[in-house]
Design an enzyme around this catalytic site. Sequence first.
Site, short mmCIF file in Angstrom:
data_model
loop_
_atom_site.label_atom_id
_atom_site.label_comp_id
_atom_site.label_asym_id
_atom_site.label_seq_id
_atom_site.Cartn_x
_atom_site.Cartn_y
_atom_site.Cartn_z
CG PHE A 151 -1.95 -1.11 1.17
CD1 PHE A 151 -2.52 -1.52 -0.03
CD2 PHE A 151 -2.33 -1.77 2.33
CE1 PHE A 151 -3.44 -2.55 -0.08
CE2 PHE A 151 -3.25 -2.81 2.29
CZ PHE A 151 -3.80 -3.20 1.08
CE LYS A 208 -3.27 4.49 0.25
NZ LYS A 208 -3.72 3.21 0.82
CE1 TYR A 209 -0.81 6.57 2.58
CE2 TYR A 209 0.41 5.38 0.88
CZ TYR A 209 -0.38 5.38 2.02
OH TYR A 209 -0.75 4.19 2.60
CG ASP A 252 -9.71 -0.70 18.51
OD1 ASP A 252 -10.27 0.32 18.03
OD2 ASP A 252 -10.01 -1.85 18.16
CG MET A 253 -10.18 3.82 15.85
SD MET A 253 -10.20 4.43 14.16
CE MET A 253 -8.92 3.47 13.40
CD GLU A 269 -3.39 4.53 4.63
OE1 GLU A 269 -3.52 4.29 3.42
OE2 GLU A 269 -2.29 4.57 5.19
CD GLU A 294 -9.86 -2.96 3.93
OE1 GLU A 294 -9.16 -2.16 4.57
OE2 GLU A 294 -9.48 -3.52 2.88
#
EC number: 2.1.1.320
Length: 637
Positions: free
Chosen positions: A327, A333-334, A419-420, A435, A444
């Site tokens: 990725f 993307k970035y 974990d957020m 992302e 996801e």
Amino acid sequence: MAAMAVGGAGGSRVSSGRDLNCVPEIADTLGAVAKQGFDFLCMPVFHPRFKREFTQEPAKSRPGPQTRSDLLLSGRDWNTLIVGKLSPWIRPDSKVEKIRRNSEAAMLQELNFGAYLGLPAFLLPLNQEDNTNLARVLTNHIHTGHHSSMFWMRVPLVAPEDLRDDIIENAPTSHTEEYSGEEKTWMWWHNFRTLCDYSKRIAVALEIGADLPSNHVIDRWLGEPIKAAILPTSIFLTNKKGFPVLSKMHQRLIFRLLKLEVQFIITGTNHHSEKEFCSYLQYLEYLSQNRPPPNAYELFAKGYEDYLQSPLQPLMDNLESQTYEVFEKDPIKYSQYQQAIYKCLLDRVPEEEKDTNIQVLMVLGAGRGPLVNASLRAAKQADRRIKLYAVEKNPNAVVTLENWQFEEWGSQVTVVSSDMREWVAPEKADIIVSELLGSFADNELSPESLDGAQHFLKDDGVSIPGEYTSFLAPISSSKLYNEVRACREKDRDPEAQFEMPYVVRLHNFHQLSAPQPCFTFSHPNRDPMIDNNRYCTLEFPVEVNTVLHGFAGYFETVLYQDITLSIRPETHSPGMFSWFPILFPIKQPITVREGQTICVRFWRCSNSKKVWYEWAVTAPVCSAIHNPTGRSYTIGL
């Protein structure tokens, strides 16, 4: 002997064969054909005029060998350089019973001898509407032996009677067939492979004539398992120097066939007598070398064409280092993320506050740090001050983040191993960056993740991305249908593999209608009661007779204002390869007639532990509801 063989369209070189109807001296002919540059030879296994009698005496007991000895070539040559052909007088679907019975016996005799020789492929003609008995004889042959030959069905791109010059224009013609014109030969093939239950060993050898059908007919053929293209010498034109060339339309078709790595078979006599026969082959080589070069996406996806992969579950599983690495290589993307963060910082911090207003950025799901680096670059580009939190639940990736911080980032970045959804943030964020999107946008579980984290976003805070939408399009692909069918696992329901999505680089397929939007999610989500379950009905008009095998899924996302990312073909971000499309299969192929509408129903469902999709086709006919209660596939929360 020839450098390559049947089945070996390797690299950029064109793999090609020579088609002959009569081969008096097999070893000499093979040598001559190899010298011309061909890789294999298509030839009858029995003498084409040697009709055998299987019922009536005395002909039934005629003495002597039925055909020439297998000792004329080595086993390796039979295995790699010869494609067998059925004798032209064999008609297993004849209405005359005596001819039919005799043809059945002769066909089995020829197929069995081909299997005995170990031929890699066998050419069989499909040249009429009714091929039911041919399908039965071939299917029985495939199911009885231990051989591994492929069977190439020789199908004309346009039916021969459509090319007749003797039909008076505008005069009524007697049509006995249900399908006319351009539809005809594809229907012959479709009915035949359906009778053979989509056998993986039956493929198409498409015979290309001087007249080409319309584009939508060609598009549909390119969703079929084409292994060979047969080019008669009569379709070649002559250029100023006397060499054979093809029309622009034919060239375009050859380019598309080269992408599918088909093998080419040249048939007919030399129509350019002052030139060597190999000039036909040299022209194909020339076309191959002068085709448009692959773009960055095609180069990246090389080798992954039509290869089914299970979608990632980054919430439930911890990703591996190589997955992150793939990725991170995405150049587009970035840079788009950087541009979005740059614009957002400029909008939130006026020039006069640039030294005092420190924006708090939280990268949620930081992985190995590419978004952290994009954020730091954006702040530098905007000349604005930021304070960064890099939140990551995968303890292995946190090791990388902590090394980055120690060696590069310093105190500007705080690495959080959590974990957020469970993290208790010390302060609220101005901007949250993530992302978490899959090929179908929300597959996801980006909505659930960001909803769980938005309590530490300021009331006027911004989420990047701010919105994303999934898209669906109906597709036809016997290759993908067969790939899914082969994914059967012995301890599961025999059809479970049709009730789960696959990430796949779509290649050998035909899209039947333009993609339409399915589900949209926005962040931050200010609804008092957040519910991420969804239900939508989509209707797709179809303009050709075809067969539906499933649905391709794509997504588009708005990172910030006009900065977007997309894998929807019409708006695909150029050069971006982080996501392949997703495939939702259906258990039974559905025949669709020109002018009909495909109606699909899609549900996004959840409980406290998991999320899943359910789907069903309700027009032109009803399918079963796929994956009820998430019985075959779920995404763990």
